[in-house]
Design a protein around this motif. Structure first.
Motif, short mmCIF file in Angstrom:
data_model
loop_
_atom_site.label_atom_id
_atom_site.label_comp_id
_atom_site.label_asym_id
_atom_site.label_seq_id
_atom_site.Cartn_x
_atom_site.Cartn_y
_atom_site.Cartn_z
N GLY A 145 4.71 0.35 1.09
CA GLY A 145 5.58 0.82 0.00
C GLY A 145 6.50 1.94 0.45
N PHE A 146 7.33 2.40 -0.48
CA PHE A 146 8.06 3.67 -0.40
C PHE A 146 9.35 3.65 0.42
CE2 PHE A 146 7.62 8.46 0.83
CZ PHE A 146 8.31 8.86 -0.30
N TYR A 147 9.51 2.71 1.38
CA TYR A 147 10.72 2.83 2.21
C TYR A 147 11.38 1.48 2.48
CZ TYR A 147 8.04 1.30 6.37
OH TYR A 147 7.29 0.60 7.28
N PRO A 190 0.80 -1.23 0.00
CA PRO A 190 0.00 0.00 0.00
C PRO A 190 0.84 1.28 0.00
CG PRO A 190 0.14 -0.87 2.22
CD PRO A 190 0.98 -1.78 1.36
N SER A 191 0.27 2.33 -0.59
CA SER A 191 0.83 3.69 -0.46
C SER A 191 0.19 4.35 0.75
CB SER A 191 0.43 4.53 -1.68
OG SER A 191 1.23 4.27 -2.76
N ALA A 192 0.62 5.57 1.02
CA ALA A 192 -0.03 6.37 2.06
C ALA A 192 -1.34 6.92 1.49
CB ALA A 192 0.89 7.52 2.45
N PRO A 193 -2.35 7.17 2.34
CA PRO A 193 -3.60 7.72 1.82
C PRO A 193 -3.37 9.01 1.01
CG PRO A 193 -3.89 7.00 4.09
CD PRO A 193 -2.42 6.87 3.78
N GLY A 212 3.63 7.45 6.53
CA GLY A 212 2.38 7.42 5.77
C GLY A 212 2.07 6.01 5.30
N GLU A 213 3.04 5.37 4.69
CA GLU A 213 2.87 4.00 4.20
C GLU A 213 2.78 3.03 5.37
OE1 GLU A 213 4.22 6.26 2.35
OE2 GLU A 213 3.46 5.77 0.37
N TYR A 214 3.58 3.31 6.42
CA TYR A 214 3.60 2.41 7.57
C TYR A 214 2.19 2.25 8.15
CZ TYR A 214 4.43 0.77 12.31
OH TYR A 214 4.37 0.05 13.48
N ALA A 263 -5.45 17.17 0.93
CA ALA A 263 -3.99 17.01 0.99
C ALA A 263 -3.63 15.53 1.07
CB ALA A 263 -3.46 17.73 2.22
N LYS A 264 -2.47 15.19 0.49
CA LYS A 264 -1.96 13.81 0.59
C LYS A 264 -1.24 13.67 1.94
CE LYS A 264 0.17 12.00 -2.92
NZ LYS A 264 1.04 11.74 -4.09
N ILE A 265 -1.40 12.53 2.56
CA ILE A 265 -0.74 12.31 3.86
C ILE A 265 0.78 12.53 3.73
CG2 ILE A 265 -0.10 10.52 5.53
CD1 ILE A 265 -2.88 11.33 6.14
N THR A 266 1.38 12.05 2.65
CA THR A 266 2.84 12.21 2.50
C THR A 266 3.24 13.69 2.51
OG1 THR A 266 2.83 10.21 1.18
CG2 THR A 266 4.85 11.52 1.12
N ASP A 267 2.46 14.52 1.80
CA ASP A 267 2.78 15.95 1.79
C ASP A 267 2.61 16.55 3.19
OD1 ASP A 267 3.28 15.97 -0.94
OD2 ASP A 267 1.19 16.33 -1.45
N SER A 270 12.37 7.92 -4.22
CA SER A 270 11.88 9.25 -4.56
C SER A 270 10.35 9.20 -4.60
CB SER A 270 12.46 9.71 -5.89
OG SER A 270 12.17 8.78 -6.89
N ARG A 271 9.73 10.35 -4.73
CA ARG A 271 8.27 10.43 -4.68
C ARG A 271 7.62 9.46 -5.68
NH1 ARG A 271 5.79 14.66 -1.86
NH2 ARG A 271 4.05 13.21 -1.95
N GLY A 272 6.54 8.89 -5.27
CA GLY A 272 5.86 7.90 -6.12
C GLY A 272 6.52 6.53 -6.04
N GLY A 273 7.44 6.38 -5.08
CA GLY A 273 8.29 5.18 -5.04
C GLY A 273 7.62 3.90 -4.57
N SER A 274 6.36 3.95 -4.14
CA SER A 274 5.72 2.69 -3.77
C SER A 274 5.60 1.77 -4.99
CB SER A 274 4.32 2.93 -3.20
OG SER A 274 4.43 3.67 -2.01
N ASP A 275 5.57 2.37 -6.18
CA ASP A 275 5.57 1.55 -7.41
C ASP A 275 6.82 0.68 -7.44
OD1 ASP A 275 3.28 2.64 -8.47
OD2 ASP A 275 4.32 4.11 -9.72
N ILE A 276 7.95 1.24 -6.99
CA ILE A 276 9.21 0.48 -7.00
C ILE A 276 9.12 -0.63 -5.96
CG2 ILE A 276 11.73 0.64 -6.90
CD1 ILE A 276 11.45 3.68 -7.20
N1 ASP Z 1 3.46 8.26 -0.64
C1 ASP Z 1 4.61 8.48 -1.46
C2 ASP Z 1 4.40 9.70 -2.33
O1 ASP Z 1 3.38 10.37 -2.22
C3 ASP Z 1 4.99 7.29 -2.26
C4 ASP Z 1 3.90 6.74 -3.17
O2 ASP Z 1 2.72 7.02 -2.99
O3 ASP Z 1 4.25 6.01 -4.11
O4 ASP Z 1 5.24 10.03 -3.11
#
Ligand code: ASP
Length: 436
Positions: free
Chosen positions: A169-171, A37-40, A115-117, A48-52, A183-189
């Motif tokens: 994801g992400f970490y 999962p990503s962060a909400p 966020g992901e945790y 707002a995104k939780i990560t931001d 880097s941002r969007g890294g849960s895909d990785i």
């Molecule tokens: N939560 C992180 C971000 O907003 C990672 C992700 O969603 O892939 O960049």
């Protein structure tokens, strides 16, 4: 039975309603055994995104300010999801500890990773699946580069012990144990890494779009969806601006021959887009997609007998290298050379580069044109379809688009044209109409 690894993006987990959709998707197929999962993310446009929000907490904490008012909405979001899902867990204590740690720890990656945790903690409780903390299994080296093989070995061993698991994801973590993020969007990785380690048959990447489209829908009205494409095509398209997946997420799965399927959480029966290592020849369309980017600069260099002057090209590129500027394309003629670089790279070095080329190369003509847009027309079908270039350029000529640069990569997978920024939309539409 096969194994599917599913990654869900932030919009797929933005509230309890979305968590329910995710659970339905996961439980509807017994092969879906691992979830990342990503962060909400945002629930609505202005949200707002939780990560931001977490990065904001980090900024406030490092400025020595109390983060309580900034952390409060994060706490509410998570407690709200837990309550709406009716889960028997109380996260307040863990959220308090996290707030206190963020306040004093001064570590942006740790802060963002929470966020992901917490998404993972909630999802694991909701599904009744095991929780695997990626800090223990996704490993980076001291420089922050992923230790891909080590990670693959230890994560692979761990996954074998779990019938089902949630892996945020992400970490991951650095050799000293500190949390490190992609880097941002890294849960895909992360999802791709888990798919490889699990020896998955497929990596499902669930998001809020129905897959890749053949062109930007802001330019072309209702472009067709790309049903299938290869990883190489994807790379060309995403490099040029088609952003559905983090570009580094390709590598782990491609290496392992695992297809990626982009799916839409809000339309779970839709087949989405399938990305494969190779696709057998078929009579499908010649092109797979069109993507483009504005804000490039063309440096044109002309000099009589350039072709016979040893080291000419090297000297031009050296001028760029010395200015610390990397280039994108390099089409050449007999007495001409053209270097294309992104404005973001070149902007502060324009004079310096011109001076250096002037001194080192003594060109007859040296010009710099900014305001260039690049458009890549990508398709594995181009190799076996003679006349593709003719069709493309006829379409551009009919639309009265002046082509400033042409580059056909050696792979015959794409044709890149440079046009004036004002012609960008017109050119994309003309190409789309000519082929689709
Ligand atoms: N939560 C992180 C971000 O907003 C990672 C992700 O969603 O892939 O960049």
């Amino acid at each position: 039975m096969g194994v599917k690894v599913c990654k869900f993006g932030g919009s797929s987990l933005s509230d309890a309603g979305q968590f329910k959709k995710v659970r339905d998707i996961l439980l509807s197929d017994p092969e879906r055994r691992y979830v990342v999962p990503s962060a909400p993310g945002k629930r609505f446009k202005e949200d707002a995104k939780i990560t931001d929000m977490l990065y904001e907490c980090f900024r406030q904490a490092s400025g020595g300010r109390d983060i309580t008012p900034y952390f409060a909405p994060i706490r509410e979001r998570y407690l709200g999801i837990v309550k709406d899902l009716g889960l028997p867990i109380d996260l307040s204590g863990r959220l308090d500890e996290t707030q206190a740690r963020i306040q004093t720890y001064d570590n942006a990656d740790y802060t963002a990773s929470r966020g992901e945790y917490f998404s993972g903690v909630i999802l694991s409780c909701y599904l009744g699946w095991d929780f695997i903390d990626p800090a223990d299994y996704i490993k980076f080296d001291k420089q922050g580069m992923l230790s891909a093989e080590w990670t693959n070995d230890i994560l692979g061993e761990e996954l074998k012990k779990h019938e089902h698991a949630v892996i945020p994801g992400f970490y991951g973590s650095l050799p000293n144990g500190e949390i490190h993020t992609f880097s941002r969007g890294g849960s895909d990785i992360s999802g791709a890494i888990v798919a490889r380690a699990a020896g998955a048959d497929i990596y499902e990447n669930w998001t809020d779009v129905p897959g890749f489209l053949m062109a930007d829908p802001r330019i072309v009205d209702h472009p067709k969806r790309i049903e299938k494409l290869t990883y190489r095509e994807l790379r060309e398209l995403s490099y040029m601006g088609a952003t559905v997946l983090h570009e580094d997420s390709i590598f782990p799965v491609r290496k392992a021959g695992i297809p990626t399927n982009i799916r839409n959480t809000n339309q779970p029966d839709h087949p989405g887009t399938m990305i494969l290592d190779s696709i057998p020849d078929s009579r499908e369309s010649v092109i797979t997609g069109i993507a483009g980017h504005k804000n490039f600069t063309l440096i044109s260099i002309e000099k009589a007998m350039m072709n016979s002057e040893l080291g000419y090209g090297r000297r031009v590129l050296q001028a760029l290298e010395e200015a610390g500027v990397s280039f994108e394309h390099l089409p050449t003629g007999i007495d001409t050379m053209c270097v294309v670089a992104a404005d973001s790279e070149i902007n502060h070095h324009r004079e310096e580069i011109l001076d250096k080329i002037q001194q080192a190369c003594r060109p007859d003509i040296l010009e710099m044109h900014s305001g260039i847009a690049l458009i890549a027309t990508v398709g594995r079908g181009m190799v076996r379809n003679p006349g593709t270039a003719a069709r493309l350029f006829t379409a551009l000529a009919r639309a009265e688009v002046n082509v400033r640069m042409i580059d056909q990569g050696s792979s015959e997978l794409n044709i890149i044209v440079g046009v004036d920024v004002e012609d960008f939309e017109k050119a994309v539409k003309a190409i789309y109409e000519a082929f689709v």
